[in-house]
Structures are given as structure tokens and as C-alpha cells.
Design a protein around this motif. Sequence first.
Motif, PDB file in Angstrom:
ATOM      1  N   LEU A 348      22.557  52.962  57.522  1.00 33.41           N
ATOM      2  CA  LEU A 348      23.497  52.529  56.359  1.00 33.41           C
ATOM      3  C   LEU A 348      24.182  51.439  56.698  1.00 33.41           C
ATOM      4  CD1 LEU A 348      24.698  55.951  54.857  1.00 33.41           C
ATOM      5  CD2 LEU A 348      22.661  54.445  53.594  1.00 33.41           C
ATOM      6  N   ALA A 349      24.048  50.331  56.043  1.00 32.74           N
ATOM      7  CA  ALA A 349      24.987  49.087  56.523  1.00 32.74           C
ATOM      8  C   ALA A 349      25.644  48.451  55.453  1.00 32.74           C
ATOM      9  CB  ALA A 349      23.967  48.066  57.427  1.00 32.74           C
ATOM     10  N   ASP A 350      26.689  47.889  55.671  1.00 32.08           N
ATOM     11  CA  ASP A 350      27.570  47.259  54.629  1.00 32.08           C
ATOM     12  C   ASP A 350      28.120  46.024  55.305  1.00 32.08           C
ATOM     13  OD1 ASP A 350      29.151  46.105  52.583  1.00 32.08           O
ATOM     14  OD2 ASP A 350      29.935  48.138  51.799  1.00 32.08           O
ATOM     15  N   ALA A 351      27.428  44.948  55.058  1.00 35.39           N
ATOM     16  CA  ALA A 351      27.814  43.827  55.836  1.00 35.39           C
ATOM     17  C   ALA A 351      29.335  43.223  55.317  1.00 35.39           C
ATOM     18  CB  ALA A 351      26.685  42.692  55.525  1.00 35.39           C
ATOM     19  N   THR A 352      29.611  43.406  54.104  1.00 35.42           N
ATOM     20  CA  THR A 352      30.736  42.928  53.554  1.00 35.42           C
ATOM     21  C   THR A 352      31.777  43.622  54.032  1.00 35.42           C
ATOM     22  OG1 THR A 352      29.708  42.567  51.342  1.00 35.42           O
ATOM     23  CG2 THR A 352      32.350  42.602  51.384  1.00 35.42           C
ATOM     24  N   ARG A 353      31.631  44.968  54.071  1.00 37.80           N
ATOM     25  CA  ARG A 353      32.936  45.808  54.877  1.00 37.80           C
ATOM     26  C   ARG A 353      32.864  46.003  56.498  1.00 37.80           C
ATOM     27  NH1 ARG A 353      32.617  51.066  51.051  1.00 37.80           N
ATOM     28  NH2 ARG A 353      34.715  51.774  52.401  1.00 37.80           N
ATOM     29  N   GLY A 354      31.725  45.577  56.995  1.00 38.58           N
ATOM     30  CA  GLY A 354      31.514  45.386  58.121  1.00 38.58           C
ATOM     31  C   GLY A 354      31.495  46.739  58.932  1.00 38.58           C
ATOM     32  N   THR A 355      30.705  47.632  58.254  1.00 41.74           N
ATOM     33  CA  THR A 355      30.424  49.073  58.440  1.00 41.74           C
ATOM     34  C   THR A 355      28.768  49.068  58.747  1.00 41.74           C
ATOM     35  OG1 THR A 355      30.084  49.931  56.251  1.00 41.74           O
ATOM     36  CG2 THR A 355      32.125  49.791  57.227  1.00 41.74           C
ATOM     37  N   TYR A 356      28.695  49.975  59.964  1.00 39.19           N
ATOM     38  CA  TYR A 356      27.114  50.331  60.268  1.00 39.19           C
ATOM     39  C   TYR A 356      26.988  51.759  60.522  1.00 39.19           C
ATOM     40  CZ  TYR A 356      22.794  50.042  63.125  1.00 39.19           C
ATOM     41  OH  TYR A 356      21.719  50.100  63.733  1.00 39.19           O
ATOM     42  N   ARG A 357      26.076  52.303  60.300  1.00 41.24           N
ATOM     43  CA  ARG A 357      25.778  53.897  60.622  1.00 41.24           C
ATOM     44  C   ARG A 357      24.282  53.920  60.866  1.00 41.24           C
ATOM     45  NH1 ARG A 357      29.143  56.222  55.615  1.00 41.24           N
ATOM     46  NH2 ARG A 357      31.432  55.362  56.325  1.00 41.24           N
ATOM     47  N   LYS A 358      23.894  54.468  62.210  1.00 41.02           N
ATOM     48  CA  LYS A 358      22.365  54.842  62.387  1.00 41.02           C
ATOM     49  C   LYS A 358      22.310  56.262  63.030  1.00 41.02           C
ATOM     50  CE  LYS A 358      19.389  53.069  65.906  1.00 41.02           C
ATOM     51  NZ  LYS A 358      18.907  51.928  66.611  1.00 41.02           N
ATOM     52  N   VAL A 359      21.394  56.957  62.597  1.00 38.77           N
ATOM     53  CA  VAL A 359      21.186  57.997  63.450  1.00 38.77           C
ATOM     54  C   VAL A 359      19.782  58.167  63.870  1.00 38.77           C
ATOM     55  CG1 VAL A 359      22.925  59.704  62.674  1.00 38.77           C
ATOM     56  CG2 VAL A 359      20.985  59.544  61.507  1.00 38.77           C
ATOM     57  N   VAL A 360      19.296  58.819  64.824  1.00 40.68           N
ATOM     58  CA  VAL A 360      18.019  58.820  65.460  1.00 40.68           C
ATOM     59  C   VAL A 360      17.628  60.271  65.598  1.00 40.68           C
ATOM     60  CG1 VAL A 360      16.308  58.333  67.365  1.00 40.68           C
ATOM     61  CG2 VAL A 360      18.270  56.883  66.870  1.00 40.68           C
ATOM     62  N   VAL A 361      16.509  60.856  64.894  1.00 44.91           N
ATOM     63  CA  VAL A 361      16.196  62.144  64.583  1.00 44.91           C
ATOM     64  C   VAL A 361      14.703  62.196  65.488  1.00 44.91           C
ATOM     65  CG1 VAL A 361      15.429  63.867  63.102  1.00 44.91           C
ATOM     66  CG2 VAL A 361      17.115  62.418  62.551  1.00 44.91           C
ATOM     67  N   ARG A 362      14.483  63.224  66.030  1.00 48.62           N
ATOM     68  CA  ARG A 362      13.256  63.528  66.973  1.00 48.62           C
ATOM     69  C   ARG A 362      12.879  65.002  66.563  1.00 48.62           C
ATOM     70  NH1 ARG A 362      14.137  62.026  72.504  1.00 48.62           N
ATOM     71  NH2 ARG A 362      14.197  59.846  71.542  1.00 48.62           N
ATOM     72  N   ASP A 363      11.712  65.235  66.160  1.00 50.78           N
ATOM     73  CA  ASP A 363      11.506  66.638  65.944  1.00 50.78           C
ATOM     74  C   ASP A 363      12.321  67.489  65.128  1.00 50.78           C
ATOM     75  OD1 ASP A 363       9.142  66.057  67.670  1.00 50.78           O
ATOM     76  OD2 ASP A 363      10.157  66.682  69.526  1.00 50.78           O
ATOM     77  N   ASP A 364      12.741  66.999  64.043  1.00 49.77           N
ATOM     78  CA  ASP A 364      13.859  67.496  63.323  1.00 49.77           C
ATOM     79  C   ASP A 364      15.141  67.695  64.121  1.00 49.77           C
ATOM     80  OD1 ASP A 364      11.953  67.571  61.205  1.00 49.77           O
ATOM     81  OD2 ASP A 364      11.112  69.364  61.749  1.00 49.77           O
ATOM     82  N   ARG A 365      15.313  66.928  65.007  1.00 45.33           N
ATOM     83  CA  ARG A 365      16.708  67.238  65.554  1.00 45.33           C
ATOM     84  C   ARG A 365      17.483  65.711  65.796  1.00 45.33           C
ATOM     85  NH1 ARG A 365      14.043  71.528  67.414  1.00 45.33           N
ATOM     86  NH2 ARG A 365      15.101  73.579  67.997  1.00 45.33           N
ATOM     87  N   LEU A 366      18.764  65.875  65.533  1.00 43.66           N
ATOM     88  CA  LEU A 366      19.608  64.557  65.732  1.00 43.66           C
ATOM     89  C   LEU A 366      19.646  64.274  67.309  1.00 43.66           C
ATOM     90  CD1 LEU A 366      21.152  62.558  64.343  1.00 43.66           C
ATOM     91  CD2 LEU A 366      23.324  63.976  64.552  1.00 43.66           C
ATOM     92  N   VAL A 367      19.091  63.092  67.631  1.00 48.71           N
ATOM     93  CA  VAL A 367      19.304  63.000  69.201  1.00 48.71           C
ATOM     94  C   VAL A 367      20.202  61.971  69.575  1.00 48.71           C
ATOM     95  CG1 VAL A 367      16.888  63.872  69.690  1.00 48.71           C
ATOM     96  CG2 VAL A 367      17.131  61.432  69.183  1.00 48.71           C
ATOM     97  N   GLY A 368      20.884  61.087  68.514  1.00 50.85           N
ATOM     98  CA  GLY A 368      21.439  60.055  68.973  1.00 50.85           C
ATOM     99  C   GLY A 368      22.147  59.141  67.770  1.00 50.85           C
ATOM    100  N   GLY A 369      23.163  58.591  67.832  1.00 55.49           N
ATOM    101  CA  GLY A 369      23.607  57.725  66.690  1.00 55.49           C
ATOM    102  C   GLY A 369      24.739  56.900  67.266  1.00 55.49           C
ATOM    103  N   VAL A 370      24.818  55.619  66.265  1.00 55.87           N
ATOM    104  CA  VAL A 370      25.957  54.612  66.574  1.00 55.87           C
ATOM    105  C   VAL A 370      26.595  54.302  65.430  1.00 55.87           C
ATOM    106  CG1 VAL A 370      24.216  52.876  66.441  1.00 55.87           C
ATOM    107  CG2 VAL A 370      26.389  52.426  67.368  1.00 55.87           C
ATOM    108  N   LEU A 371      27.793  54.262  65.207  1.00 56.90           N
ATOM    109  CA  LEU A 371      28.680  54.020  63.940  1.00 56.90           C
ATOM    110  C   LEU A 371      29.752  53.171  64.439  1.00 56.90           C
ATOM    111  CD1 LEU A 371      28.430  57.654  64.367  1.00 56.90           C
ATOM    112  CD2 LEU A 371      29.095  57.440  62.013  1.00 56.90           C
ATOM    113  N   VAL A 372      29.852  52.187  63.445  1.00 54.34           N
ATOM    114  CA  VAL A 372      31.112  50.871  63.381  1.00 54.34           C
ATOM    115  C   VAL A 372      31.532  51.069  62.294  1.00 54.34           C
ATOM    116  CG1 VAL A 372      31.429  48.606  64.109  1.00 54.34           C
ATOM    117  CG2 VAL A 372      29.559  49.864  65.096  1.00 54.34           C
ATOM    118  N   GLY A 373      33.119  51.201  62.346  1.00 58.50           N
ATOM    119  CA  GLY A 373      33.811  51.310  61.173  1.00 58.50           C
ATOM    120  C   GLY A 373      33.674  52.452  60.385  1.00 58.50           C
ATOM    121  N   GLU A 374      34.963  52.826  59.626  1.00 62.70           N
ATOM    122  CA  GLU A 374      35.028  54.033  58.739  1.00 62.70           C
ATOM    123  C   GLU A 374      34.296  55.128  59.325  1.00 62.70           C
ATOM    124  OE1 GLU A 374      33.896  52.946  54.743  1.00 62.70           O
ATOM    125  OE2 GLU A 374      35.061  51.172  54.850  1.00 62.70           O
ATOM    126  N   LEU A 375      34.772  55.667  60.352  1.00 64.59           N
ATOM    127  CA  LEU A 375      34.067  56.695  61.022  1.00 64.59           C
ATOM    128  C   LEU A 375      34.556  58.332  60.370  1.00 64.59           C
ATOM    129  CD1 LEU A 375      34.118  55.631  64.579  1.00 64.59           C
ATOM    130  CD2 LEU A 375      32.441  54.978  62.857  1.00 64.59           C
TER     131      LEU A 375
END
Length: 408
Positions: A348-375
Motif C-alpha cells: 500500500l503506497a500513498d505518494a502524496t502523504r509519503g507513506t509506504y507499507r509492504k509485507v511479504v507472505v510465504r506459506d501463509d506466514r508473514l516473513v517480513g515487512g517494511v513501513l514508512v510513515g504513519e506506523l
Amino acid sequence: MTSNERVVVIGSGLAGVRLARRLGELGMPATLVGEEEHTPYNRVLLAEVLAGRYAPEVIALPAPAELTRGRVVRIDREMRAVHLADGTEIAYDKLVLATGSNPVLPPLRGLWDPERHEFPDGVHAFRTMDDCMRLSKAVRPGARAVVIGGGLLGVSASRALALRGAQVVLAQQGERLMERQLDPSASKLVRRHLADLGVEVHTETRVRAVRSVGGTVRSVSMADGYALDADLVVIACGVRPRAGLAQEAGLAVHKGVIVDEELRSSDPRIHAIGDCAQFEGTVYGLATPALEQADVLAELLAGDADSPAARYTGTRALTRLTLAGADFLDLAAFGETEPRPGDDVIQLADATRGTYRKVVVRDDRLVGGVLVGELGTVGALARAWEGAEPLPANGAPLLHLLTNDGGS
């Protein structure tokens, strides 16, 4: 152990202070030996001191009663004693190394003044309170500052100097900022944040030399022949475990002091925690693992060694950078932020507000993520990652976690 056994802790950073405080609460006072003259402090917040947001006393840690100031120069394992530079000798039954880490100094021509055997005036590391105070005193509006290194420390230092009115150039050898923690999209947002503050960022560029005149820095030379004028140069090229004492004492050292699940070194009377410790091949270099190790070791030294809580099994460490003020920057990264073939990625990214959220899922499990702004979602995501439990198949709850309704 019994309460009359002598515990000596070398290092008054986050790990050492936490351990000494926890032991005191458990009825086993420890002698803490700290090299710095300052009251123990939270090193994580040094950039906020440099930025002028916090006074040094704001980031002070509650100091244990038994704090000895001095530099340990030798460990005598046979006599079970540590020797300080001033000749003081302190006996121990159990010794804990919480010696932290040293800044990595790149092999640059001119980095050391050949006559004084120190940095030229205007060149600073950024690791200790003394470093911070010297740099804070030197910076002034309009000063030309070059920060070498675009990792977590370099980004923090660049932002702080810019907020103090310096003209900042950040030189990063890698292809993007904070490349160890962030994916390309998140790194671009951090770069944009710095650019908005007036920081000039150069990636994929290598500094070759520091040029000084009369013992004072004047410029840095790049590998491509370009020169950057500089009144200040800040070295922010990472850190390495401070394990020299352990190595000289004959302990097993690789990247750091090698420890087992009881945080014991190769000498069962000597333990290591924090930045200097290496557990199962990993040197964490982060606050959360250091604090967890201190808590585990306190239980081991003062409590029931058979308790499951008195074992260290590693830390699933989350990197968090929060820089407050009007130009707020908040980011977090955990686990594997780059997907493997077959992984699912939700962004999920919002260029106007400068926010970014990303998660990586493997075998139905959350294995990582990175978030910038509004955490607001970082707590819920971190708990899902740390629990390593299968996610519901329809994906809706995970999307919910990526919204601000996910909780903190």
C-alpha cells in the motif's frame, strides 16, 4: 549463584545498565565499569541530541549505584580480575562483557593526521556522547557537511545536521539508502525526506580521500575525481563488535564474542551481551536484542538456571527509526523485506502523504515487512510476524493489519 558472589559488568551502555539494574532488583548488586565520563545514556537517541531536540540529560539512563568509571585494559582469567588503566584491580566471580561496538573507519587517505595521530579538525565519528557534543559544537548554519555512509546512522546524522542549518551532502557507496533494511521503494521515500530538508544524496559513489590544510579538513575527494568542499566530515560507515579485550584474554571470538544459550563465552565464568556478543553466527547490533539478552542473563545469574525463561534463543529483531519534530520521519523494517519466487507481496503506497507499507507472505506466514510513515500498524504486524502463526486463507485480516485500524 549466591548474593555474595561478585558480578562485574564491563560497559555502561543499554545492555550493561539494564543488566546491572535487573540484578539489583533481584537482590544481586553488580559492579558496573563504564569508560565514558558521561552519565550512562541511550545511544539510540544521540541523533536527536545532535538535532537540538533533546538535551543530553533527557536521554540519560538510570545509573546503578555501583558505577566505576575507568577503562579496562586487561582481563586476568586465572586470577579472575579485571585491570583498569589507572591501576585499579577489580575481582570477579562472574564477568559480563557489554563492551558494545566501535565505528567502522574506512581506509581513506588523509583520514588520520600523521603528526597528532587523530582525525583532522572537522572530521568526526558519530558513536558516543563525546562525538555528539563535539559535532554539535562544530556545526553552524551554512556549514558544509559531508556524511560518509547511507545506513541508519548516516541517515540520522544527515537529517540532524540539516535541521541545524548545515548544507549536507550524504555519500553512499551502495545503490540506495539503508539498503540492509529497506527495499527500493521505501529507500526512495527516505531519500525524498532528506531532499526535502535540503540534503544532497549521492548513491553508488565512493569517497577516496580526506584533504586537510593545517590540520583542518577542507574537502573530500571522490573516486570519480570530483571533490566536495567540507567544513565537517562525519564518518557513519557502520560499527563492528568491540571484542579486543575478549580476544586478548583468549576467549573464542569470530565477528563478536561467541556465546551459547546461557550467554556464556568459551570461559564459563565470562558472559557477553549486546553489540559485542555473537549468538549462533549473528551479531545483532540493535537495542531490542541487547535488552532481551540482559534480562535473560539477569535471570540466569540471580535466579533459576533451569527456568525456560533463563535461556536465550535469539531475537526476531525489528529495526525502527523515529525522528520526531516538524519534519517527522518514522520507519520500521523486520524480517525478509525482499520476496523469494513464489512469495506473496501486499503493498500500500500513498505518494502524496509519503507513506509506504509492504509485507511479504510465504506459506501463509508473514516473513517480513517494511513501513514508512504513519506506523500505527507496526505493532500488529510485528506481533503477527513474531508469532509465526499461519494467516487466515482469505487474506482480509492481513489487509486489515496494513490499515491504521490494525492497532499499535
